[in-house]
Design an enzyme around this catalytic site. Structure first.
Site, PDB file in Angstrom:
ATOM      1  N   ASP A  21       0.760  -1.221   0.044  1.00  0.00           N
ATOM      2  CA  ASP A  21       0.181   0.019  -0.061  1.00  0.00           C
ATOM      3  C   ASP A  21       0.769   1.348  -0.085  1.00  0.00           C
ATOM      4  OD1 ASP A  21      -1.983   1.966   0.290  1.00  0.00           O
ATOM      5  OD2 ASP A  21      -2.208   1.671   2.598  1.00  0.00           O
ATOM      6  N   ASN A  23      -0.500   4.523   0.044  1.00  0.00           N
ATOM      7  CA  ASN A  23      -1.220   5.850   0.264  1.00  0.00           C
ATOM      8  C   ASN A  23      -1.773   5.667   1.827  1.00  0.00           C
ATOM      9  OD1 ASN A  23      -3.314   4.140  -0.419  1.00  0.00           O
ATOM     10  ND2 ASN A  23      -4.171   5.600  -1.765  1.00  0.00           N
ATOM     11  N   ASP A  25      -4.190   3.512   2.992  1.00  0.00           N
ATOM     12  CA  ASP A  25      -5.633   3.486   3.059  1.00  0.00           C
ATOM     13  C   ASP A  25      -5.785   1.771   3.572  1.00  0.00           C
ATOM     14  OD1 ASP A  25      -5.142   2.128   0.935  1.00  0.00           O
ATOM     15  OD2 ASP A  25      -6.713   3.163  -0.389  1.00  0.00           O
ATOM     16  N   ASP A  29      -1.725  -1.348  -3.638  1.00  0.00           N
ATOM     17  CA  ASP A  29      -2.245  -0.484  -4.838  1.00  0.00           C
ATOM     18  C   ASP A  29      -1.082  -0.451  -5.643  1.00  0.00           C
ATOM     19  OD1 ASP A  29      -0.309   1.458  -3.876  1.00  0.00           O
ATOM     20  OD2 ASP A  29      -1.830   2.198  -2.663  1.00  0.00           O
ATOM     21  N   ASP A 199      -9.332 -16.459 -16.227  1.00  0.00           N
ATOM     22  CA  ASP A 199     -10.180 -16.763 -14.996  1.00  0.00           C
ATOM     23  C   ASP A 199     -11.385 -17.671 -15.406  1.00  0.00           C
ATOM     24  OD1 ASP A 199     -10.546 -16.505 -12.009  1.00  0.00           O
ATOM     25  OD2 ASP A 199     -12.618 -15.856 -12.872  1.00  0.00           O
ATOM     26  N   GLU A 256      -7.381 -21.069 -16.477  1.00  0.00           N
ATOM     27  CA  GLU A 256      -7.628 -21.672 -15.111  1.00  0.00           C
ATOM     28  C   GLU A 256      -8.633 -22.736 -15.466  1.00  0.00           C
ATOM     29  OE1 GLU A 256      -9.301 -20.745 -10.490  1.00  0.00           O
ATOM     30  OE2 GLU A 256     -10.329 -19.997 -12.638  1.00  0.00           O
ATOM     31  N   HIS A 331      -3.907 -17.229  -5.032  1.00  0.00           N
ATOM     32  CA  HIS A 331      -4.584 -16.546  -3.938  1.00  0.00           C
ATOM     33  C   HIS A 331      -5.727 -17.294  -3.502  1.00  0.00           C
ATOM     34  CE1 HIS A 331      -6.361 -16.203  -7.871  1.00  0.00           C
ATOM     35  NE2 HIS A 331      -7.312 -15.738  -7.496  1.00  0.00           N
ATOM     36  N   ASP A 332      -6.076 -18.427  -4.122  1.00  0.00           N
ATOM     37  CA  ASP A 332      -7.386 -19.273  -3.824  1.00  0.00           C
ATOM     38  C   ASP A 332      -7.125 -20.452  -2.976  1.00  0.00           C
ATOM     39  OD1 ASP A 332      -9.069 -17.786  -5.275  1.00  0.00           O
ATOM     40  OD2 ASP A 332      -8.781 -19.013  -7.221  1.00  0.00           O
TER      41      ASP A 332
HETATM   42  C1  NOJ Z   1     -10.981 -18.139  -9.778  1.00  0.00           C
HETATM   43  C2  NOJ Z   1     -10.384 -17.099  -8.929  1.00  0.00           C
HETATM   44  O1  NOJ Z   1      -8.989 -17.310  -8.764  1.00  0.00           O
HETATM   45  C3  NOJ Z   1     -11.001 -16.924  -7.750  1.00  0.00           C
HETATM   46  O2  NOJ Z   1     -10.352 -15.926  -6.766  1.00  0.00           O
HETATM   47  C4  NOJ Z   1     -12.469 -16.158  -8.239  1.00  0.00           C
HETATM   48  O3  NOJ Z   1     -13.250 -16.033  -6.755  1.00  0.00           O
HETATM   49  C5  NOJ Z   1     -13.262 -17.102  -8.924  1.00  0.00           C
HETATM   50  N1  NOJ Z   1     -12.346 -17.704 -10.056  1.00  0.00           N
HETATM   51  C6  NOJ Z   1     -14.491 -16.304  -9.759  1.00  0.00           C
HETATM   52  O4  NOJ Z   1     -13.780 -14.990 -10.536  1.00  0.00           O
END
Ligand code: NOJ
Length: 563
Positions: A21, A23, A25, A29, A199, A256, A331-332
Site C-alpha cells: 500500500d 497511500n 488506506d 495499490d 479466470d 484456469e 490466492h485461492d
Molecule cells: C477463480 C479466481 O481465482 C477466484 O479468486 C475467483 O473467486 C473465481 N475464479 C471467480 O472469478
C-alpha cells in the site's frame, strides 16, 4: 521441442490488495507494486501476473468487474497502470493480466441494462430463465454455496451465477458478448500487456438446456461440474479468440481449468490446438479434500505417493505435446509451506524443499507473493477476522447445518482462501511495512520473524534460495526443457526424479517429511558421477551412493558420465 520465452520464464503472482500500500488506506495499490519492482527483478523472475485491478465493487476481491477498461479506484488510475507497465518493461519484466470473462459484476452496465426489462437489447448478455416448480430453474450449486440462480423481481426471472450472486455469468452463446469481449482483449493487448491468466475459462460454456444434475443423495443443490466445465464449445470459442485477436501478439496465456486430467488438458494446450499456452490443473490441490474436490472443507491428510502420481502423470503426458503451469499456492489456496511442508520447526527447510520442487519440474513455475519468504497460514482465532466471501458463506452454511464450531474453524485454518491473502510481510514495523494505516485484513502474527527485510539480510534465507534456484534454471536449459523421469515411485518419503535434455542430466532428490530416509542410488544411475548444484542443507560429502536425508532436505545434482 519448440523454445518459447514463456517456457523459460518464472512467473510471480501479485495479489494487489495485499502486496504493498502506498497511500495508507490499508489496501495495496499500483504505486505500491511499482515501488517493489526492483525487489522482484532482484529475485530473478520474468513475468508478473497481477490479479484483477479493474473497477469493481469488490464482492469477490476484484473478480467482479464493473468496468473492464478502468482501474479500481483503491488501486490508482490508468496513468498508474501505464507507469507500472512502462517501468516493468524497462526492467525487462513482463506483465500478464487476469482476464475475467466468465462473468461480470452485477454493477457492470451490461448487467444493469440486462436486468432492466425482458426486451432490453442486453437481456441476452446473461443467462436468464424462468423458475421451475416455484424454485430455481435447475439444481446446480454455486461455488460459493447455495443455488447458482438468483431471482430478480424486476422481470420475475432468475439469472445464473457460478460464483456470488454479484457475479452473473455472461452468455457466450451471444455473438455480441463475444465481439465485446474480443474488443476489450484487443484494447489491453494494444496497451502492451504481455498476456492473460484466464479466470474460470473452463466454465464459459454451459450444457445445452441447463439440465438438472443427478442427485442421488437428494441434496438441496448439486455440484454439477460436468455440466459447466470443459465442454466442447469452449475450444471453439478459444480458437476463435486466437484467430481473431491473440495470434497477432507475442503473448502468453494460461487458463484456469479445474476438473481435468492431462489428456483433456491437451485439448486446450496441445501444440497444434492454438487455444492456450498452459493451464492450471487442480488435481494436486484436491489431495487433502475428503471427497475429491466436491467438498474442499472436508479435510483429509494428503499422501506423497498420490502427489507423485499426479505430478508425474502431468509431466509425462504433456512432455513435447503441451506445457505445464506449475504452482503450489495462489490466492485461492492455503500457503504451500503450511500445506505441503512444515510451518513450525522446519519452516525454512521445508519451504526451500518445496521451492526446489516448484522450480525443477518441467513447465513454467508460478511463485505466489510471500512464498519466497515462507509466509504461512495465519490461523485467525475468530471468524470476524476473515474477509473472504467463500469462507464466510461456508461458515454460515456449516453453522446452520449444525457442524461444531471447532470443526469449522479447523477447516478454515487449513483451507480458507484468506490464508494466502494476508498482507505481504515486508519488514518488522507497523503492519509488516505493508501499510502505514490499518490493513484491510489482519497481518499474520509472525511478521516480526518472517519478512522480506530479514530474508534479504540472511544469506541462508528462503528468499536467497529462490534466487539461486531461479538462477540455476536460467543457466541450465535442461532444467527448463529436460524430460522428467520419476525414480523410486514407491518411496513414501523421498520424491526423486531426473531431468534429461540432450547431453545434460539432473537428479533432484527431496525428502518431503521430518523423517530421515536413506537414499540409495538406483542401479540405472550407478555409472554416473554427480556434482551437487544446490541443497537446502550444508553438504559435507558429495558422493551420493547412500545418503541419510535430513528433515525436508532437498538436493539438485548434475549427472555426468564417468569417463
Ligand atoms: C477463480 C479466481 O481465482 C477466484 O479468486 C475467483 O473467486 C473465481 N475464479 C471467480 O472469478
Amino acid at each position: 521441442m519448440k523454445k518459447k520465452w514463456w517456457k523459460e520464464s518464472v512467473v510471480y503472482q501479485i495479489y494487489p490488495l495485499s502486496f504493498k500500500d502506498s497511500n495508507g488506506d490499508g489496501i495495496g495499490d499500483l504505486q505500491g507494486i511499482i515501488s517493489k519492482l526492483d525487489y522482484l527483478k532482484d529475485l530473478g523472475i520474468d513475468v508478473i501476473w497481477i490479479c484483477p485491478i479493474y473497477q469493481s465493487p469488490n464482492h469477490d476481491n476484484g473478480y467482479d468487474i464493473s468496468d473492464y477498461r478502468a482501474i479500481m479506484k483503491q488501486f490508482g488510475t490508468m496513468e498508474d497502470f501505464d507507469e507500472l507497465l512502462a517501468q516493468a518493461h524497462e526492467r525487462g519484466l513482463k506483465i500478464i493480466m487476469d482476464l475475467v470473462i466468465n462473468h461480470t459484476s452485477d454493477e457492470h452496465p451490461w448487467f444493469i441494462e440486462s436486468r432492466s426489462s425482458l426486451d432490453n437489447p442486453k437481456r441476452d448478455y446473461y443467462i436468464w430463465r424462468k423458475g421451475k416448480n416455484g424454485g430455481p430453474p435447475n439444481n446446480w450449486e454455486s461455488y460459493f454455496s447455495g443455488s447458482v440462480w438468483e431471482y430478480d423481481e424486476t422481470t420475475e426471472e432468475y439469472y445464473l451465477h457460478l460464483y456470488t450472486k454479484n457475479q452473473p455469468d455472461l452468455n457466450w452463446e451471444n455473438e455480441n458478448v463475444i465481439r465485446d469481449v474480443e474488443e476489450m482483449v484487443r484494447w489491453w493487448l494494444d496497451k502492451g500487456v504481455d498476456g492473460f491468466r484466464m479466470d474460470a475459462i473452463a466454465h464459459i460454456v454451459k450444457a445445452e438446456n441447463l439440465p438438472d444434475a443427478p442427485n442421488p443423495n437428494n441434496l438441496p443443490y448439486v455440484r454439477a461440474y460436468s455440466l459447466f466445465s470443459n465442454l466442447e464449445k469452449v475450444h471453439t470459442l478459444l480458437r476463435d479468440l486466437n484467430d481473431k485477436v491473440l495470434y497477432k501478439y507475442d503473448i502468453m496465456t494460461v487458463g484456469e481449468t479445474s476438473g481435468l486430467g492431462p489428456e483433456q488438458a491437451l485439448n486446450y494446450i496441445g501444440n497444434e490446438r492454438h487455444e492456450l499456452n498452459m493451464v492450471f490443473q487442480f488435481e494436486h490441490m484436491l489431495l487433502d479434500s475428503a471427497t475429491g474436490g466436491t467438498g474442499k472443507w472436508e479435510l483429509t491428510p494428503w499422501n506423497l505417493l498420490d502427489l507423485k502420481n499426479i505430478m508425474s502423470k502431468w509431466q509425462t503426458v504433456l512432455h513435447e505435446k503441451g506445457w505445464n503451469a506449475n504452482y503450489l499456492c495462489n490466492h485461492d489456496q492455503p500457503r504451500s509451506v503450511s500445506r505441503f511442508g512444515n510451518d513450525g520447526k522446519y519452516r525454512k527447510e521445508s519451504a526451500k524443499m518445496l521451492a526446489t520442487f516448484l522450480l525443477t519440474l518441467e513447465g513454467t513455475p508460478y511463485i505466489y507473493q510471500g512464498e519466497e519468504i515462507g509466509m504461512t497460514n495465519p490461523q485467525f482465532q475468530s471468524i470476524h477476522e476473515y474477509r473472504d466471501i467463500e469462507t464466510l458463506n461456508y461458515y454460515q452454511q456449516a453453522v446452520e447445518s449444525g457442524t461444531p464450531i471447532d470443526t469449522i474453524m479447523e477447516a478454515i485454518w487449513k483451507k480458507s482462501r484468506d490464508n494466502s491473502r494476508t498482507p505481504m510481510q515486508w519488514d518488522d514495523s507497523h503492519a509488516a511495512g505493508f501499510t502505514t494505516g490499518t490493513p484491510w485484513i489482519k497481518v499474520n502474527a509472525n511478521y516480526q520473524e518472517v519478512n522480506v527485510q530479514e530474508a534479504l539480510k540472511d544469506e541462508n534465507s528462503i528468499y536467497h534460495y529462490y534466487r539461486k534456484l531461479i538462477d540455476l534454471r536460467k543457466k541450465h536449459e535442461g532444467l527448463v526443457y529436460g524430460e522428467y523421469k520419476l525414480l523410486l515411485p514407491l518411496d513414501p518419503d523421498l520424491y526423486v526424479y531426473t531431468r534429461k535434455y540432450e547431453e545434460e542430466e539432473f537428479l533432484i532428490i527431496m525428502n518431503f517429511f521430518d523423517r530421515t530416509p536413506v537414499f540409495r542410488l538406483p542401479e540405472e544411475l550407478s555409472s554416473l558421477s554427480a556434482e551437487l548444484l544446490l541443497s537446502n542443507y550444508h553438504v559435507e560429502k558429495e558422493d551420493l551412493h547412500e545418503i541419510t536425508f535430513r528433515a525436508y532436505e532437498a538436493r539438485v545434482y548434475k549427472l555426468k558420465s564417468r569417463e
